[in-house]
Write an enzyme that holds these catalytic residues in place. Sequence first.
Site, mmCIF file in Angstrom:
data_model
loop_
_atom_site.group_PDB
_atom_site.id
_atom_site.type_symbol
_atom_site.label_atom_id
_atom_site.label_comp_id
_atom_site.label_asym_id
_atom_site.label_seq_id
_atom_site.Cartn_x
_atom_site.Cartn_y
_atom_site.Cartn_z
ATOM 1 N N HIS A 12 0.080 -2.689 -6.365
ATOM 2 C CA HIS A 12 0.691 -1.496 -6.967
ATOM 3 C C HIS A 12 -0.321 -0.456 -7.443
ATOM 4 O O HIS A 12 0.063 0.664 -7.779
ATOM 5 C CB HIS A 12 1.587 -1.897 -8.144
ATOM 6 C CG HIS A 12 0.835 -2.306 -9.375
ATOM 7 N ND1 HIS A 12 0.174 -3.502 -9.473
ATOM 8 C CD2 HIS A 12 0.633 -1.654 -10.555
ATOM 9 C CE1 HIS A 12 -0.405 -3.589 -10.671
ATOM 10 N NE2 HIS A 12 -0.139 -2.485 -11.344
ATOM 11 N N VAL A 16 -0.853 3.092 -1.283
ATOM 12 C CA VAL A 16 0.560 2.951 -0.930
ATOM 13 C C VAL A 16 1.345 2.279 -2.051
ATOM 14 O O VAL A 16 2.460 2.701 -2.384
ATOM 15 C CB VAL A 16 0.727 2.159 0.379
ATOM 16 C CG1 VAL A 16 2.206 2.071 0.751
ATOM 17 C CG2 VAL A 16 -0.050 2.819 1.503
ATOM 18 N N SER A 108 -0.436 -1.062 10.062
ATOM 19 C CA SER A 108 -1.330 0.088 10.210
ATOM 20 C C SER A 108 -1.350 0.506 11.674
ATOM 21 O O SER A 108 -1.215 -0.329 12.574
ATOM 22 C CB SER A 108 -2.745 -0.290 9.760
ATOM 23 O OG SER A 108 -3.686 0.679 10.180
ATOM 24 N N SER A 109 -1.575 1.788 11.913
ATOM 25 C CA SER A 109 -1.657 2.275 13.298
ATOM 26 C C SER A 109 -2.889 1.744 14.013
ATOM 27 O O SER A 109 -2.977 1.840 15.248
ATOM 28 C CB SER A 109 -1.660 3.808 13.316
ATOM 29 O OG SER A 109 -2.772 4.321 12.602
ATOM 30 N N CYS A 110 -3.844 1.159 13.280
ATOM 31 C CA CYS A 110 -5.049 0.632 13.920
ATOM 32 C C CYS A 110 -4.762 -0.621 14.752
ATOM 33 O O CYS A 110 -5.640 -1.100 15.466
ATOM 34 C CB CYS A 110 -6.131 0.342 12.892
ATOM 35 S SG CYS A 110 -5.798 -1.075 11.835
ATOM 36 N N TYR A 137 -10.110 -5.483 10.449
ATOM 37 C CA TYR A 137 -8.923 -5.096 9.685
ATOM 38 C C TYR A 137 -7.691 -5.113 10.584
ATOM 39 O O TYR A 137 -6.624 -5.604 10.194
ATOM 40 C CB TYR A 137 -9.129 -3.697 9.093
ATOM 41 C CG TYR A 137 -7.954 -3.190 8.281
ATOM 42 C CD1 TYR A 137 -7.700 -3.695 7.007
ATOM 43 C CD2 TYR A 137 -7.108 -2.197 8.779
ATOM 44 C CE1 TYR A 137 -6.636 -3.229 6.257
ATOM 45 C CE2 TYR A 137 -6.041 -1.729 8.035
ATOM 46 C CZ TYR A 137 -5.808 -2.250 6.769
ATOM 47 O OH TYR A 137 -4.746 -1.792 6.037
ATOM 48 N N LYS A 141 -4.205 -7.407 10.367
ATOM 49 C CA LYS A 141 -2.856 -6.834 10.350
ATOM 50 C C LYS A 141 -1.997 -7.395 11.484
ATOM 51 O O LYS A 141 -0.809 -7.684 11.303
ATOM 52 C CB LYS A 141 -2.927 -5.310 10.441
ATOM 53 C CG LYS A 141 -3.359 -4.628 9.156
ATOM 54 C CD LYS A 141 -2.351 -4.863 8.044
ATOM 55 C CE LYS A 141 -2.709 -4.125 6.771
ATOM 56 N NZ LYS A 141 -1.741 -4.421 5.673
ATOM 57 N N HIS A 180 -10.613 7.149 2.205
ATOM 58 C CA HIS A 180 -10.152 7.439 3.551
ATOM 59 C C HIS A 180 -10.656 8.833 3.943
ATOM 60 O O HIS A 180 -11.245 9.541 3.138
ATOM 61 C CB HIS A 180 -8.627 7.373 3.613
ATOM 62 C CG HIS A 180 -8.087 6.000 3.381
ATOM 63 N ND1 HIS A 180 -7.736 5.543 2.127
ATOM 64 C CD2 HIS A 180 -7.845 4.978 4.236
ATOM 65 C CE1 HIS A 180 -7.297 4.298 2.220
ATOM 66 N NE2 HIS A 180 -7.353 3.931 3.480
ATOM 67 N N ARG A 188 -16.570 15.818 -0.173
ATOM 68 C CA ARG A 188 -17.781 16.368 0.435
ATOM 69 C C ARG A 188 -17.782 17.902 0.375
ATOM 70 O O ARG A 188 -18.785 18.521 0.002
ATOM 71 C CB ARG A 188 -17.887 15.911 1.897
ATOM 72 C CG ARG A 188 -18.147 14.422 2.097
ATOM 73 C CD ARG A 188 -19.551 14.008 1.671
ATOM 74 N NE ARG A 188 -20.566 14.847 2.268
ATOM 75 C CZ ARG A 188 -21.018 14.726 3.525
ATOM 76 N NH1 ARG A 188 -20.502 13.808 4.322
ATOM 77 N NH2 ARG A 188 -21.976 15.518 3.972
ATOM 78 N N TRP A 203 -19.786 12.973 10.028
ATOM 79 C CA TRP A 203 -19.944 11.969 11.085
ATOM 80 C C TRP A 203 -19.224 12.360 12.360
ATOM 81 O O TRP A 203 -18.137 12.959 12.332
ATOM 82 C CB TRP A 203 -19.370 10.642 10.595
ATOM 83 C CG TRP A 203 -20.338 9.816 9.803
ATOM 84 C CD1 TRP A 203 -21.353 10.271 9.018
ATOM 85 C CD2 TRP A 203 -20.366 8.391 9.711
ATOM 86 N NE1 TRP A 203 -22.004 9.222 8.434
ATOM 87 C CE2 TRP A 203 -21.426 8.052 8.844
ATOM 88 C CE3 TRP A 203 -19.600 7.374 10.263
ATOM 89 C CZ2 TRP A 203 -21.735 6.731 8.526
ATOM 90 C CZ3 TRP A 203 -19.906 6.061 9.941
ATOM 91 C CH2 TRP A 203 -20.968 5.741 9.088
ATOM 92 N N ARG A 210 -6.430 12.779 14.722
ATOM 93 C CA ARG A 210 -5.739 11.882 13.807
ATOM 94 C C ARG A 210 -4.430 12.513 13.318
ATOM 95 O O ARG A 210 -4.324 13.729 13.176
ATOM 96 C CB ARG A 210 -6.616 11.553 12.581
ATOM 97 C CG ARG A 210 -7.866 10.760 12.897
ATOM 98 C CD ARG A 210 -7.546 9.343 13.306
ATOM 99 N NE ARG A 210 -8.749 8.568 13.581
ATOM 100 C CZ ARG A 210 -9.304 8.443 14.774
ATOM 101 N NH1 ARG A 210 -8.764 9.070 15.820
ATOM 102 N NH2 ARG A 210 -10.389 7.708 14.945
ATOM 103 N N ASP A 270 -17.120 8.189 16.192
ATOM 104 C CA ASP A 270 -15.875 8.922 15.965
ATOM 105 C C ASP A 270 -14.742 7.973 15.590
ATOM 106 O O ASP A 270 -13.747 8.386 15.002
ATOM 107 C CB ASP A 270 -15.444 9.659 17.243
ATOM 108 C CG ASP A 270 -16.084 11.031 17.364
ATOM 109 O OD1 ASP A 270 -16.330 11.662 16.329
ATOM 110 O OD2 ASP A 270 -16.335 11.453 18.501
#
Length: 316
Positions: A12, A16, A108-110, A137, A141, A180, A188, A203, A210, A270
Amino acid sequence: MNKDSKIYIAGHRGLVGSALFRKFKQEGYSNLIVQTRQKLDLENRDAVFQFFAKIKPEYVLMAAAKVGGIAANIAAPTEFLLDNLKIQNNILEACLKFKIKKTLFLGSSCVYPRECQQPMHESYFMHGPLEPTNESYAIAKIAGIRLAQSMHRQYGLKVICPMPCNLYGQGDYFDFERSHVISALVRRFAEAKQKKSKSITLWGTGNARREFLHVDDCADACLFLMLNFDSPDIINVGSGIDFSILELAKKIAHIVDYSGRIVWDKSKPDGMPRKLLDVSKLNALGWKHTVPLDKGLKDVLNDFYQWQNSNKGEEI
């Protein structure tokens, strides 16, 4: 799910999880259960089972995970895999043992292949090699998704598996180890503006694309799915709109009012070339995102200034 149902939100204090807590509370859910990491180690199976036995939740929202950007994932792949596996396994096992009425496992979309056809439809899951920079990661998932689905098929566990795109917004980190992409870039550019730097080095090439979704939209989608979706099949959650990292950087520079030069360090990765979700399945159910990216970026900038003020005098 009633307004007084016992709903446990794991994680919590995260990006998210905190949004889920805000959203459910805002919608009148009055019996939300949370526990800090100091009091409950989710990697400890016995502790998790004792917690479930004592609290007896009816619904569980799994938003707890070890997360980080590309640098963190590259530096600690073992921890990203092991820690997340432990957390997922313990909570899902507890959901099964204590007969939770409905569980949300946040993916996750990864989990989609690096060279995935765009936009990424749910049917493309497990159809190719993963992006190496966050493979650990992603594997964790994927294992969580398959475990949840196996428990559904074998034991009837009622579970849903939303797959969100890149998330940002209130509750994100601004320290570079955990931030993230949006929170990192906002910091930055804001600091470059404050220091009157003539250039900023980022980078990669800036060409990677994205999709971004405000975390409040993600929480809204999760509540919508808890009420309107019962399949264990994965379902994408996103805006259906993507931007190149160069376009994102220019947007943030404009919002911050930074006029210096952007330099791209092409020796750095990237990550995945493009990550755009096909959200037609979710849209067909009746849900669409509401927070425009430009508004969301301004909110993140305000959050950064508050974070910066609260950390004045400290090493950040």
